[in-house]
Design an enzyme around this catalytic site. Structure first.
Site, PDB file in Angstrom:
ATOM      1  N   TYR A  26       0.893  -1.057   0.041  1.00  0.00           N
ATOM      2  CA  TYR A  26       0.136   0.158   0.191  1.00  0.00           C
ATOM      3  C   TYR A  26       0.987   1.287   0.049  1.00  0.00           C
ATOM      4  O   TYR A  26       0.764   2.179  -0.970  1.00  0.00           O
ATOM      5  CB  TYR A  26      -1.112  -0.048   1.262  1.00  0.00           C
ATOM      6  CG  TYR A  26      -1.936   1.413   1.252  1.00  0.00           C
ATOM      7  CD1 TYR A  26      -2.346   1.633   0.179  1.00  0.00           C
ATOM      8  CD2 TYR A  26      -1.152   1.821   2.426  1.00  0.00           C
ATOM      9  CE1 TYR A  26      -3.750   2.319   1.061  1.00  0.00           C
ATOM     10  CE2 TYR A  26      -2.331   2.809   2.383  1.00  0.00           C
ATOM     11  CZ  TYR A  26      -3.287   3.179   2.060  1.00  0.00           C
ATOM     12  OH  TYR A  26      -4.045   3.978   1.628  1.00  0.00           O
ATOM     13  N   GLU A  27       1.933   0.991   0.519  1.00  0.00           N
ATOM     14  CA  GLU A  27       2.856   2.382   0.767  1.00  0.00           C
ATOM     15  C   GLU A  27       3.858   2.941   0.009  1.00  0.00           C
ATOM     16  O   GLU A  27       4.700   3.892  -0.009  1.00  0.00           O
ATOM     17  CB  GLU A  27       3.168   2.899   2.254  1.00  0.00           C
ATOM     18  CG  GLU A  27       2.895   2.670   3.429  1.00  0.00           C
ATOM     19  CD  GLU A  27       3.093   3.127   4.746  1.00  0.00           C
ATOM     20  OE1 GLU A  27       4.701   3.065   4.645  1.00  0.00           O
ATOM     21  OE2 GLU A  27       2.497   3.072   5.913  1.00  0.00           O
ATOM     22  N   VAL A  88      -5.577  -1.940   7.768  1.00  0.00           N
ATOM     23  CA  VAL A  88      -6.566  -3.059   7.092  1.00  0.00           C
ATOM     24  C   VAL A  88      -6.735  -3.104   5.763  1.00  0.00           C
ATOM     25  O   VAL A  88      -6.273  -2.062   5.618  1.00  0.00           O
ATOM     26  CB  VAL A  88      -8.195  -1.745   7.277  1.00  0.00           C
ATOM     27  CG1 VAL A  88      -8.836  -2.855   7.131  1.00  0.00           C
ATOM     28  CG2 VAL A  88      -7.984  -1.491   9.111  1.00  0.00           C
ATOM     29  N   GLY A  98     -10.145  -0.380  11.905  1.00  0.00           N
ATOM     30  CA  GLY A  98      -9.392   0.826  11.660  1.00  0.00           C
ATOM     31  C   GLY A  98      -9.140   1.353  13.208  1.00  0.00           C
ATOM     32  O   GLY A  98      -8.032   1.388  14.528  1.00  0.00           O
ATOM     33  N   ASN A 125      -0.258  10.320   2.574  1.00  0.00           N
ATOM     34  CA  ASN A 125      -1.386   9.163   2.792  1.00  0.00           C
ATOM     35  C   ASN A 125      -2.603  10.046   3.547  1.00  0.00           C
ATOM     36  O   ASN A 125      -2.916   9.782   4.721  1.00  0.00           O
ATOM     37  CB  ASN A 125      -0.969   8.179   3.652  1.00  0.00           C
ATOM     38  CG  ASN A 125      -2.118   7.225   3.775  1.00  0.00           C
ATOM     39  OD1 ASN A 125      -3.288   7.512   3.499  1.00  0.00           O
ATOM     40  ND2 ASN A 125      -1.704   5.740   4.371  1.00  0.00           N
ATOM     41  N   TYR A 132      -6.917  10.020  11.764  1.00  0.00           N
ATOM     42  CA  TYR A 132      -6.242  10.417  12.902  1.00  0.00           C
ATOM     43  C   TYR A 132      -6.795  11.265  12.912  1.00  0.00           C
ATOM     44  O   TYR A 132      -7.628  11.649  14.428  1.00  0.00           O
ATOM     45  CB  TYR A 132      -4.417  10.202  12.384  1.00  0.00           C
ATOM     46  CG  TYR A 132      -3.857   9.197  12.190  1.00  0.00           C
ATOM     47  CD1 TYR A 132      -4.544   7.612  12.979  1.00  0.00           C
ATOM     48  CD2 TYR A 132      -3.294   8.644  11.146  1.00  0.00           C
ATOM     49  CE1 TYR A 132      -3.740   6.767  12.258  1.00  0.00           C
ATOM     50  CE2 TYR A 132      -2.732   7.263  11.091  1.00  0.00           C
ATOM     51  CZ  TYR A 132      -3.243   6.637  11.660  1.00  0.00           C
ATOM     52  OH  TYR A 132      -2.765   5.366  11.368  1.00  0.00           O
TER      53      TYR A 132
END
Length: 170
Positions: A26-27, A88, A98, A125, A132
């Site tokens: 994903y990253e 996730v 999450g 992201n 967050y």
């Protein structure tokens, strides 16, 4: 289909590894995962493992993880928790998985009388930053996360060895 969250055990090492690889992918860091399921299994079996991990499962299938370890604030004189990985799988995102994982880590922090739960989010992201922020996290702007690894770590460690590198060469 309810999501269950439980503490990962050594027998879950393959699932933890798979989810860590999913996070790396994903990253955009597919090749970054050096750890193997065998190494994770061994570390999870240590008397004092270097990390703790929560697994989120739906219908017995692992769909997310929160991997964390202790930290300490010398200014506050209190332990803390550093969240090293929260992931996730894509098809389970936006279903509360999450938040449930992070909430469980927060509960561990409160139970242990920690002063903080800290983590890093990649600047690009946007979905993680929004997530967050929505949970009440605040970005700190008074510090930058640094990392010393690989050859730089070896070079730095060499200054303490007899006959080690000249400190001025660093």
């Amino acid at each position: 289909m309810k999501t269950a969250i439980r503490v990962a055990a050594p027998g879950d090492a393959a699932a933890v590894h798979l989810l860590l690889r999913g996070l790396a992918e994903y990253e955009g860091e597919e090749g970054a995962v050096e750890v193997t399921p065998d190494v994770l299994r061994g570390q999870m079996a240590w008397r004092q493992p270097p990390f703790e991990c929560l697994l989120a499962e739906r219908d017995g299938r692992p769909v997310g993880l929160a991997l964390f370890y202790p930290s300490y604030s010398p200014w506050r004189g209190r332990p803390g928790i550093h969240l090293g990985a929260l992931f996730v799988v894509e098809e389970e995102r936006r279903r509360g998985v999450g938040a449930a994982l992070l909430g469980r880590v927060a509960a561990v922090a409160v139970e242990r009388e920690c002063g903080a739960l800290e983590f890093a989010a990649l600047n690009w992201n946007d979905s993680a930053v929004t997530f967050y922020d929505r949970l009440g996290a605040r970005a700190t702007s008074d510090s930058t996360l640094y990392r010393i690894d690989d050859e730089a770590l070896e070079k730095l460690a060499a200054i303490t060895r007899p006959g080690g590198a000249d400190r001025r060469a660093l």
